[in-house]
Design a protein around this motif. Structure first.
Motif, PDB file in Angstrom:
ATOM      1  N   UNK A   1       0.761  -1.246  -0.062  1.00  0.00           N
ATOM      2  CA  UNK A   1       0.105   0.241  -0.340  1.00  0.00           C
ATOM      3  C   UNK A   1       0.868   1.429  -0.276  1.00  0.00           C
ATOM      4  N   UNK A   2       2.329   1.327  -0.129  1.00  0.00           N
ATOM      5  CA  UNK A   2       3.109   2.379  -0.348  1.00  0.00           C
ATOM      6  C   UNK A   2       4.163   2.613  -1.810  1.00  0.00           C
ATOM      7  N   UNK A   3       4.472   3.389  -2.025  1.00  0.00           N
ATOM      8  CA  UNK A   3       5.325   3.591  -2.556  1.00  0.00           C
ATOM      9  C   UNK A   3       6.419   4.022  -2.220  1.00  0.00           C
ATOM     10  N   UNK A   4       8.077   3.657  -2.327  1.00  0.00           N
ATOM     11  CA  UNK A   4       8.757   3.679  -2.108  1.00  0.00           C
ATOM     12  C   UNK A   4       9.923   3.461  -3.189  1.00  0.00           C
ATOM     13  N   UNK A   5      10.865   4.922  -2.378  1.00  0.00           N
ATOM     14  CA  UNK A   5      11.730   4.887  -3.789  1.00  0.00           C
ATOM     15  C   UNK A   5      13.162   5.044  -2.942  1.00  0.00           C
ATOM     16  N   UNK A   6      14.424   5.031  -4.033  1.00  0.00           N
ATOM     17  CA  UNK A   6      15.666   4.720  -2.781  1.00  0.00           C
ATOM     18  C   UNK A   6      15.886   3.376  -2.791  1.00  0.00           C
ATOM     19  N   UNK A   7      16.941   2.864  -3.931  1.00  0.00           N
ATOM     20  CA  UNK A   7      17.079   1.445  -3.974  1.00  0.00           C
ATOM     21  C   UNK A   7      17.520   0.661  -2.365  1.00  0.00           C
ATOM     22  N   UNK A   8      18.347   1.965  -1.412  1.00  0.00           N
ATOM     23  CA  UNK A   8      18.627   1.193   0.150  1.00  0.00           C
ATOM     24  C   UNK A   8      17.616   1.349   0.555  1.00  0.00           C
ATOM     25  N   UNK A   9      16.905   1.848   0.451  1.00  0.00           N
ATOM     26  CA  UNK A   9      15.593   2.570   1.539  1.00  0.00           C
ATOM     27  C   UNK A   9      14.387   1.388   0.608  1.00  0.00           C
ATOM     28  N   UNK A  10      13.944   0.750  -0.619  1.00  0.00           N
ATOM     29  CA  UNK A  10      13.413  -0.465  -0.597  1.00  0.00           C
ATOM     30  C   UNK A  10      14.032  -1.470   0.002  1.00  0.00           C
ATOM     31  N   UNK A  11      15.364  -1.869   0.351  1.00  0.00           N
ATOM     32  CA  UNK A  11      15.713  -3.110   0.614  1.00  0.00           C
ATOM     33  C   UNK A  11      15.564  -3.357   2.173  1.00  0.00           C
ATOM     34  N   UNK A  12      16.649  -1.655   2.949  1.00  0.00           N
ATOM     35  CA  UNK A  12      15.557  -2.330   4.294  1.00  0.00           C
ATOM     36  C   UNK A  12      14.470  -2.824   4.860  1.00  0.00           C
ATOM     37  N   UNK A  13      13.545  -1.868   4.328  1.00  0.00           N
ATOM     38  CA  UNK A  13      11.940  -2.237   4.238  1.00  0.00           C
ATOM     39  C   UNK A  13      12.041  -3.933   3.706  1.00  0.00           C
ATOM     40  N   UNK A  14      12.177  -4.235   2.954  1.00  0.00           N
ATOM     41  CA  UNK A  14      11.998  -6.251   2.573  1.00  0.00           C
ATOM     42  C   UNK A  14      12.279  -6.447   4.206  1.00  0.00           C
ATOM     43  N   UNK A  15      14.098  -6.052   4.561  1.00  0.00           N
ATOM     44  CA  UNK A  15      14.336  -6.954   5.077  1.00  0.00           C
ATOM     45  C   UNK A  15      13.708  -6.521   6.521  1.00  0.00           C
ATOM     46  N   UNK A  16      13.511  -5.668   7.077  1.00  0.00           N
ATOM     47  CA  UNK A  16      12.866  -5.636   7.828  1.00  0.00           C
ATOM     48  C   UNK A  16      10.866  -6.346   7.850  1.00  0.00           C
ATOM     49  N   UNK A  17      10.667  -6.462   6.698  1.00  0.00           N
ATOM     50  CA  UNK A  17       9.253  -7.186   6.615  1.00  0.00           C
ATOM     51  C   UNK A  17       9.446  -7.886   6.215  1.00  0.00           C
ATOM     52  N   UNK A  18      10.074  -8.543   5.137  1.00  0.00           N
ATOM     53  CA  UNK A  18      10.034  -9.896   4.907  1.00  0.00           C
ATOM     54  C   UNK A  18      12.053 -10.684   5.431  1.00  0.00           C
ATOM     55  N   UNK A  19      12.224 -10.974   6.441  1.00  0.00           N
ATOM     56  CA  UNK A  19      13.584 -10.878   7.155  1.00  0.00           C
ATOM     57  C   UNK A  19      14.286 -12.301   7.009  1.00  0.00           C
ATOM     58  N   UNK A  20      13.598 -13.101   6.169  1.00  0.00           N
ATOM     59  CA  UNK A  20      14.573 -13.910   5.586  1.00  0.00           C
ATOM     60  C   UNK A  20      14.405 -14.382   4.529  1.00  0.00           C
ATOM     61  N   UNK A  21      16.049 -14.990   3.786  1.00  0.00           N
ATOM     62  CA  UNK A  21      16.902 -14.799   4.093  1.00  0.00           C
ATOM     63  C   UNK A  21      17.663 -13.311   4.485  1.00  0.00           C
ATOM     64  N   UNK A  22      18.312 -13.383   5.390  1.00  0.00           N
ATOM     65  CA  UNK A  22      18.690 -11.720   5.862  1.00  0.00           C
ATOM     66  C   UNK A  22      19.894 -11.610   5.312  1.00  0.00           C
ATOM     67  N   UNK A  23      19.562 -10.391   4.671  1.00  0.00           N
ATOM     68  CA  UNK A  23      20.826  -9.248   4.149  1.00  0.00           C
ATOM     69  C   UNK A  23      21.529  -8.304   4.926  1.00  0.00           C
ATOM     70  N   UNK A  24      20.783  -8.334   6.212  1.00  0.00           N
ATOM     71  CA  UNK A  24      22.060  -7.331   7.292  1.00  0.00           C
ATOM     72  C   UNK A  24      22.133  -9.059   7.871  1.00  0.00           C
ATOM     73  N   UNK A  25      23.510  -8.384   8.575  1.00  0.00           N
ATOM     74  CA  UNK A  25      24.024  -9.850   9.459  1.00  0.00           C
ATOM     75  C   UNK A  25      23.441  -8.878  11.181  1.00  0.00           C
ATOM     76  N   UNK A  26      23.609 -10.093  12.562  1.00  0.00           N
ATOM     77  CA  UNK A  26      22.630  -9.768  13.500  1.00  0.00           C
ATOM     78  C   UNK A  26      23.791  -8.747  14.279  1.00  0.00           C
TER      79      UNK A  26
END
Lengths: 216, 216
Positions: B66-91
């Motif tokens: 339901x939202x539109x995100x631009x800026x590739x790293x902001x998109x990737x961080x959002x995907x990481x926070x909402x779809x954490x598997x597999x992780x793209x940031x270490x623990x």
């Protein structure tokens, strides 16, 4: 591993250094400044000693917890993860995405195009026009974005990482004589930010390496 | 609020779009592509319709939840926070800082200086030299940084957001005929990445909008 106070490698006028100084001030983190003068001696960032700390030859870099981090947003995200109070990213993932989007718009979409090394490449006579074009084009997009994200600050009513990018970028716009009239949201938010203690103490005109004639 | 499939506004050759395509592939997120041709019709990113989605007039943008995100790293961080598997940031926060540092080195320190709109400003006859200079200077720093962060991939032995930035940037380096011999770590990691399924399917030569003559 906390080994003494964090050390911030900073230049008073660097907008990316200012971003980190605001974060450190907001989070009440005591630190030491090592000034890296980007213009003196042909640029102290080119010294062998500094290149070992940051191969990109740019400020800021932060020595903290036994590691050295460069890239201002990576530093701020680290501070946020390890010193979460007060928060610089909202709790809601969609709002966090907005904060990062606005931050990256400035940190990837505007600042790199008008930084010192690029302007050197562009050449003396074209610098002002080039910088104005980069900032104007970015601010057009930023102003439009803020229409849907902003409250009192860039995203809603709480200060976030996006605001830590905004105020320093507006300072750059001032330096390059960009007319801010077309940007009511940017101007309004910037004014609110500059009234905050953390933005005041971290301001370029109040740093250990600020030349006397630029102090305020 | 999941409203249908996510929609990625993408251009096959855009390195920032490729970053997000890799994330979507790794996280096994089904999505639709809307191609935005950056060169056809004077640039479809300048259309009123697309500017409403991303005022920066750049790809990628992702419609999701339901939202539109631009800026590739902001998109990737959002995907990481909402779809954490597999992780793209270490623990570990220190490793996360390294991942973001390498990502930002590329996303703020290299790519913006050699993207389409900057090269247009630089002018036809200077484009190649300008792009090579931006990439070489950034790769010198990146290679040195990787000496302390890399394992099999950019940070340690797991694929992270930093790798999502690296492979597309190396593809740009190839396009601009940058000699990669001085960068053994960059070359080695890139080779390992290109062998992975998620990097393969998301590759510029295999997109819905890839022209037939560039398909592989």
């Amino acid at each position: 591993m906390q080994v003494g106070k964090p050390i911030l490698y900073s230049y008073f006028r660097s907008s990316c250094s200012w971003r980190v100084r605001i974060a450190l001030a907001l989070k009440n983190i005591d630190y030491e400044t090592v000034a890296v003068n980007l213009t003196k001696d042909g640029g102290q960032q080119f010294s062998e000693e500094f290149q070992a700390l940051n191969p990109m030859k740019q400020v800021p870099a932060l020595k903290i917890d036994g590691i050295t981090i460069s890239q201002s947003l990576a530093i701020i995200e680290y501070l946020e993860e390890t010193r979460p109070t007060p928060r610089l990213l909202p709790q809601d993932p969609k709002k966090r995405a907005q904060v990062r989007m606005v931050s990256d718009l400035i940190a990837s979409g505007i600042q790199p195009l008008q930084n010192l090394s690029v302007l050197k490449q562009v050449g003396q006579e074209n610098q002002l026009t080039w910088a104005q074009q980069a900032i104007t084009s970015g601010f057009n997009a930023l102003e439009q974005t803020l229409q849907s994200t902003a409250g009192r600050f860039c995203v809603g009513d709480e200060v976030s990482m996006a605001d830590l990018c905004l105020a320093p970028q507006v300072a750059n716009a001032d330096r390059f004589k960009v007319d801010l009239t077309p940007y009511p949201n940017i101007s309004r938010i910037n004014k609110s930010l500059l009234a905050l203690e953390a933005f005041h103490v971290s301001h370029p005109c109040r740093q250990p390496d600020t030349p006397p004639e630029l102090r305020a």
